[in-house]
Design an enzyme around this catalytic site. Structure first.
Site, mmCIF file in Angstrom:
data_model
loop_
_atom_site.group_PDB
_atom_site.id
_atom_site.type_symbol
_atom_site.label_atom_id
_atom_site.label_comp_id
_atom_site.label_asym_id
_atom_site.label_seq_id
_atom_site.Cartn_x
_atom_site.Cartn_y
_atom_site.Cartn_z
ATOM 1 N N ASP A 16 -4.467 22.548 -9.422
ATOM 2 C CA ASP A 16 -4.738 21.475 -10.376
ATOM 3 C C ASP A 16 -4.094 21.893 -11.700
ATOM 4 O OD1 ASP A 16 -5.866 19.790 -12.327
ATOM 5 O OD2 ASP A 16 -7.756 19.603 -11.240
ATOM 6 N N LYS A 69 -5.211 11.829 -17.699
ATOM 7 C CA LYS A 69 -5.356 12.597 -18.939
ATOM 8 C C LYS A 69 -4.090 12.452 -19.798
ATOM 9 C CE LYS A 69 -9.328 13.630 -17.234
ATOM 10 N NZ LYS A 69 -9.660 14.773 -16.406
ATOM 11 N N ARG A 92 0.814 -1.212 0.000
ATOM 12 C CA ARG A 92 0.000 0.000 0.000
ATOM 13 C C ARG A 92 0.850 1.265 0.000
ATOM 14 N NH1 ARG A 92 -3.362 -0.693 4.482
ATOM 15 N NH2 ARG A 92 -2.116 0.794 5.658
ATOM 16 N N TYR A 134 -12.647 21.997 -11.824
ATOM 17 C CA TYR A 134 -13.226 20.730 -12.287
ATOM 18 C C TYR A 134 -14.479 20.419 -11.449
ATOM 19 C CZ TYR A 134 -13.161 15.614 -13.045
ATOM 20 O OH TYR A 134 -13.470 14.316 -13.330
HETATM 21 C C1 LIG Z 1 -10.329 14.678 -15.170
HETATM 22 C C2 LIG Z 1 -9.868 15.758 -14.276
HETATM 23 C C3 LIG Z 1 -9.651 15.503 -12.926
HETATM 24 C C4 LIG Z 1 -9.966 14.169 -12.281
HETATM 25 O O1 LIG Z 1 -9.167 13.140 -12.745
HETATM 26 P P1 LIG Z 1 -9.662 11.606 -12.605
HETATM 27 O O2 LIG Z 1 -8.413 10.841 -12.823
HETATM 28 O O3 LIG Z 1 -10.720 11.427 -13.638
HETATM 29 O O4 LIG Z 1 -10.200 11.451 -11.218
HETATM 30 C C5 LIG Z 1 -9.175 16.523 -12.148
HETATM 31 N N1 LIG Z 1 -8.931 17.738 -12.657
HETATM 32 C C6 LIG Z 1 -9.128 18.020 -13.945
HETATM 33 C C7 LIG Z 1 -8.835 19.381 -14.451
HETATM 34 C C8 LIG Z 1 -9.609 17.036 -14.792
HETATM 35 O O5 LIG Z 1 -9.859 17.333 -16.073
#
Ligand SMILES: *Cc1c(COP(=O)(O)O)cnc(C)c1O
Length: 389
Positions: free
Chosen positions: A180, A205, A54, A107
């Site tokens: 982010d 992404k 973990r 987001y």
């Molecule tokens: C998709 C996304 C997230 C979340 O990512 P996941 O891996 O789908 O949980 C967070 N911030 C932004 C800007 C995103 O586009």
């Protein structure tokens, strides 16, 4: 090392692995120790070394090392999704009675799940702020403001934030600055070099880049690493080794993929600006975008994700446009090699600054297909839109 070189070399050590180029995938739960002394020694600092599945395996550490190097951070923590990274980072610093400031255009699930569900239940007060606030964020800071959360450009509407100004004002009052950074990736924006303490990637992404794994990575300064790592641990976040491997493999080609996403995205954005069906294109790399000067000052590139606002068309006409597209698929997420399009509703996830555009908003992801094929697909879509209006 320049960033392209880092992408090729960070987080791997062939000599330690029979000369094999890529780090192996280690699957583990139990890790055994030869002596009681060795076992007890490992407990002194469970965040270093291989102690239990973990807490990560050498595959996890390779990805964390590579992303931390790219972000210019001290160390990174891999977690099972981007949303997990956001939740862990906020919970790590804010508790009952605290206040956090969150950009109004984050987001959607950051707002609706992490802030309005988890933080609210914890007794943390959240204020959503105008993303264009700049240094005036100082006026929103309270004695109990623990975190200022940024996302630039913002999800769906792509407003740029003055990151250094916000970060400086937040830090002057002792708050932790969390950003982010999924849109730009560490290749096109470096949050920590602009005053941010913690940079989050939804590696799902562009880092994974092939639409086949979920992953988040949190990169921090030395000051905040233990706090974040401890919380990710406490939440039981263990990034899957196969997914860490896919992310590491995706990283190696990130620069060439992003350059193409950028080029195609900009070509589509410019073409869309000239379409009579389009009221506005929301893309900070376009010279007349309101965020363009900040983008130019702070960023070194743009990814393939942007939005357009259509003129006033009924939803049924938009459906006729979207349903017949052959190359642009409809679906959540982005950052893979495929082009995507999504009807989005920014007005449903804004409270500080209402979204007032009257036409429908479409978010596009420019994939790696030929741009002429993509344009032709959209052109036929606009014909269906106009015919159904
Ligand atoms: C998709 C996304 C997230 C979340 O990512 P996941 O891996 O789908 O949980 C967070 N911030 C932004 C800007 C995103 O586009």
């Amino acid at each position: 090392m320049k960033k392209d070189t880092l992408l090729a070399h960070a987080g791997r050590d062939p000599e330690a692995n029979y000369g094999i180029i890529n780090p192996p995938v280690y699957h583990a739960s139990t890790v055994v120790f030869p002596t009681l002394a060795a076992l007890e020694e490992s407990e002194k600092d469970p965040f270093t070394g291989v102690t239990y599945g973990r807490f990560g395996t050498p595959t996890t550490f390779a990805l964390e090392e590579a992303v931390a190097a790219l972000e210019g951070g001290y160390r990174a923590v891999a977690v099972p999704s981007g949303l997990a990274a956001i939740a862990a980072s906020l919970i790590a610093f804010a508790g009952a009675g605290d206040h956090v400031l969150v950009a109004d255009n984050v987001y959607g699930p950051t707002r609706q799940r992490v802030c309005d569900l988890i933080l609210a239940r914890m007794g943390v007060e959240v204020t959503y702020y105008d993303p264009l606030v700049g240094a005036d964020i100082a006026r929103l800071m309270r004695d109990n403001t623990r975190v200022v959360f940024l996302e630039s450009p913002g999800s769906l509407t792509f407003e740029l934030q003055d990151v250094p100004a916000i970060a400086a004002a937040a830090k002057a009052r002792g708050a932790v600055v969390v950003m982010d950074n999924t849109w730009a990736t560490p290749l096109y924006f470096k949050p920590l070099a602009h005053g941010v303490d913690i940079s989050i990637q939804a590696a799902t992404k562009y880092i994974v880049g092939h639409a086949d794994a979920m992953l988040g990575v949190i990169t921090t300064t030395e000051e905040h690493f233990q706090t974040v790592k401890r919380m990710a641990h406490a939440l039981g976040h263990a990034a899957a080794p196969d997914d860490c491997y896919l992310a590491l493999r995706g990283l190696r080609t990130l620069a060439v993929r992003l350059a193409r996403h950028q080029e195609t995205g900009l070509a589509l954005a410019r073409w869309l600006e000239g379409r009579p069906e389009v009221a506005r294109v929301l893309h900070p790399a376009l010279p007349d975008d309101p965020g363009h000067s900040l983008w130019k000052r702070d960023f070194t590139g743009a990814c393939g994700l942007f939005s357009i606002v259509l003129k006033d068309f009924p939803k049924s006409a938009v459906a006729a446009m979207l349903d017949g597209l052959e190359l642009f698929a409809m679906g959540f997420s982005w950052g893979g090699y495929e082009s995507l399009i999504l009807l989005v509703y920014p007005e449903a996830v804004r409270s500080a600054v209402p979204w007032t555009a009257s036409g429908p908003t479409l978010r596009l992801h420019a994939g790696l297909e030929d741009v002429q094929d993509l344009t032709a697909d959209l052109e036929r879509g606009f014909e269906r839109l106009a015919a159904a209006a």
